[in-house]
Design a protein around this motif. Structure first.
Motif, PDB file in Angstrom:
ATOM      1  N   ARG A 120       0.847  -1.200   0.000  1.00  0.00           N
ATOM      2  CA  ARG A 120       0.000   0.000   0.000  1.00  0.00           C
ATOM      3  C   ARG A 120       0.878   1.243   0.000  1.00  0.00           C
ATOM      4  N   GLY A 121       0.499   2.214  -0.820  1.00  0.00           N
ATOM      5  CA  GLY A 121       1.179   3.499  -0.810  1.00  0.00           C
ATOM      6  C   GLY A 121       2.547   3.477  -1.441  1.00  0.00           C
ATOM      7  N   GLY A 122       2.639   3.095  -2.657  1.00  0.00           N
ATOM      8  CA  GLY A 122       3.942   3.114  -3.323  1.00  0.00           C
ATOM      9  C   GLY A 122       4.050   2.001  -4.331  1.00  0.00           C
ATOM     10  N   ASN A 123       5.196   1.391  -4.372  1.00  0.00           N
ATOM     11  CA  ASN A 123       5.488   0.325  -5.315  1.00  0.00           C
ATOM     12  C   ASN A 123       4.672  -0.907  -4.926  1.00  0.00           C
ATOM     13  N   ASN A 124       3.404  -0.941  -5.342  1.00  0.00           N
ATOM     14  CA  ASN A 124       2.514  -1.976  -4.838  1.00  0.00           C
ATOM     15  C   ASN A 124       2.301  -3.134  -5.800  1.00  0.00           C
ATOM     16  N   LEU A 125       1.532  -4.094  -5.325  1.00  0.00           N
ATOM     17  CA  LEU A 125       1.282  -5.327  -6.059  1.00  0.00           C
ATOM     18  C   LEU A 125       0.622  -5.069  -7.417  1.00  0.00           C
ATOM     19  N   SER A 126      -0.308  -4.129  -7.482  1.00  0.00           N
ATOM     20  CA  SER A 126      -0.973  -3.816  -8.755  1.00  0.00           C
ATOM     21  C   SER A 126       0.021  -3.301  -9.785  1.00  0.00           C
ATOM     22  N   GLU A 127       0.924  -2.459  -9.338  1.00  0.00           N
ATOM     23  CA  GLU A 127       1.941  -1.930 -10.251  1.00  0.00           C
ATOM     24  C   GLU A 127       2.840  -3.044 -10.767  1.00  0.00           C
ATOM     25  N   HIS A 128       3.234  -3.952  -9.887  1.00  0.00           N
ATOM     26  CA  HIS A 128       4.070  -5.081 -10.304  1.00  0.00           C
ATOM     27  C   HIS A 128       3.345  -5.955 -11.328  1.00  0.00           C
ATOM     28  N   ALA A 129       2.074  -6.250 -11.057  1.00  0.00           N
ATOM     29  CA  ALA A 129       1.302  -7.094 -11.972  1.00  0.00           C
ATOM     30  C   ALA A 129       1.127  -6.406 -13.315  1.00  0.00           C
ATOM     31  N   SER A 130       0.841  -5.115 -13.288  1.00  0.00           N
ATOM     32  CA  SER A 130       0.659  -4.374 -14.527  1.00  0.00           C
ATOM     33  C   SER A 130       1.955  -4.338 -15.336  1.00  0.00           C
ATOM     34  N   THR A 131       3.062  -4.111 -14.666  1.00  0.00           N
ATOM     35  CA  THR A 131       4.365  -4.089 -15.341  1.00  0.00           C
ATOM     36  C   THR A 131       4.673  -5.452 -15.943  1.00  0.00           C
ATOM     37  N   ALA A 132       4.452  -6.505 -15.155  1.00  0.00           N
ATOM     38  CA  ALA A 132       4.721  -7.863 -15.643  1.00  0.00           C
ATOM     39  C   ALA A 132       3.821  -8.192 -16.827  1.00  0.00           C
ATOM     40  N   ALA A 133       2.539  -7.826 -16.740  1.00  0.00           N
ATOM     41  CA  ALA A 133       1.603  -8.117 -17.825  1.00  0.00           C
ATOM     42  C   ALA A 133       2.009  -7.374 -19.089  1.00  0.00           C
ATOM     43  N   GLY A 134       2.530  -6.158 -18.950  1.00  0.00           N
ATOM     44  CA  GLY A 134       2.967  -5.376 -20.109  1.00  0.00           C
ATOM     45  C   GLY A 134       4.234  -5.924 -20.739  1.00  0.00           C
ATOM     46  N   ARG A 135       5.089  -6.526 -19.941  1.00  0.00           N
ATOM     47  CA  ARG A 135       6.361  -7.046 -20.448  1.00  0.00           C
ATOM     48  C   ARG A 135       6.244  -8.445 -21.043  1.00  0.00           C
ATOM     49  N   ILE A 136       5.203  -9.149 -20.676  1.00  0.00           N
ATOM     50  CA  ILE A 136       5.014 -10.504 -21.186  1.00  0.00           C
ATOM     51  C   ILE A 136       4.233 -10.395 -22.487  1.00  0.00           C
ATOM     52  N   ARG A 137       4.934 -10.432 -23.567  1.00  0.00           N
ATOM     53  CA  ARG A 137       4.304 -10.270 -24.880  1.00  0.00           C
ATOM     54  C   ARG A 137       4.143 -11.643 -25.548  1.00  0.00           C
ATOM     55  N   GLY A 138       3.090 -11.759 -26.297  1.00  0.00           N
ATOM     56  CA  GLY A 138       2.865 -12.993 -27.045  1.00  0.00           C
ATOM     57  C   GLY A 138       2.174 -14.084 -26.251  1.00  0.00           C
ATOM     58  N   PHE A 139       1.818 -13.776 -25.011  1.00  0.00           N
ATOM     59  CA  PHE A 139       1.107 -14.763 -24.196  1.00  0.00           C
ATOM     60  C   PHE A 139      -0.215 -14.160 -23.756  1.00  0.00           C
ATOM     61  N   ALA A 140      -1.234 -14.995 -23.660  1.00  0.00           N
ATOM     62  CA  ALA A 140      -2.571 -14.512 -23.334  1.00  0.00           C
ATOM     63  C   ALA A 140      -2.812 -14.348 -21.832  1.00  0.00           C
ATOM     64  N   PHE A 141      -1.837 -14.693 -21.009  1.00  0.00           N
ATOM     65  CA  PHE A 141      -2.104 -14.655 -19.578  1.00  0.00           C
ATOM     66  C   PHE A 141      -1.747 -13.316 -18.919  1.00  0.00           C
ATOM     67  N   GLY A 142      -1.275 -12.345 -19.663  1.00  0.00           N
ATOM     68  CA  GLY A 142      -0.979 -11.032 -19.084  1.00  0.00           C
ATOM     69  C   GLY A 142      -2.206 -10.390 -18.462  1.00  0.00           C
ATOM     70  N   GLY A 143      -3.329 -10.425 -19.172  1.00  0.00           N
ATOM     71  CA  GLY A 143      -4.585  -9.876 -18.642  1.00  0.00           C
ATOM     72  C   GLY A 143      -5.089 -10.661 -17.451  1.00  0.00           C
ATOM     73  N   ALA A 144      -4.903 -11.976 -17.500  1.00  0.00           N
ATOM     74  CA  ALA A 144      -5.319 -12.817 -16.370  1.00  0.00           C
ATOM     75  C   ALA A 144      -4.515 -12.474 -15.120  1.00  0.00           C
TER      76      ALA A 144
END
Length: 116
Positions: A43-67
């Motif tokens: 909470r309040g900074g470098n949080n879990l949502s940001e990590h997931a969003s970054t990981a989902a953006g970096r994982i290209r060519g796979f359908a599980f980024g949105g999941a």
């Protein structure tokens, strides 16, 4: 250890209150768990949502980024619900302890009056 209340299974769960100060301790533990949960989810900074969003953006060519993003959002909703329940429980435990203490003070005052 105090004897069990009449009619209560000694091996079963009861709501008997032998040590009212334990209510405050339990409330403190519930609040600490809620705080730890917030801290673990960043909470309040470098949080879990940001990590997931970054990981989902970096994982290209796979359908599980949105999941990944969706499951993170559901996880955080569940954590918020748990946090709110823990905080509410802590507040209720504190209120119960205050009411118990007030009742004890009142009873002691009544017993000290002449003619009672």
């Amino acid at each position: 250890m105090p004897s069990p209340s009449p009619g209560v299974d000694p091996g079963g769960t009861t709501t008997r209150l032998d040590r009212p100060y334990e209510l405050n301790a339990s409330a403190g533990i519930a609040r600490q768990i809620a705080t730890d949960l917030d801290r673990a989810n960043g909470r309040g900074g470098n949080n879990l949502s940001e990590h997931a969003s970054t990981a989902a953006g970096r994982i290209r060519g796979f359908a599980f980024g949105g999941a990944l993003t969706g499951s993170t959002e559901r996880w955080l909703q569940q954590c918020k619900t748990l946090h709110d329940k823990l905080t509410g429980t802590a507040d209720n435990l504190d209120a119960t302890q205050r009411a118990y203490q007030s009742n004890e003070t009142s009873v002691v005052g009544q017993l000290g009056r002449p003619g009672r």
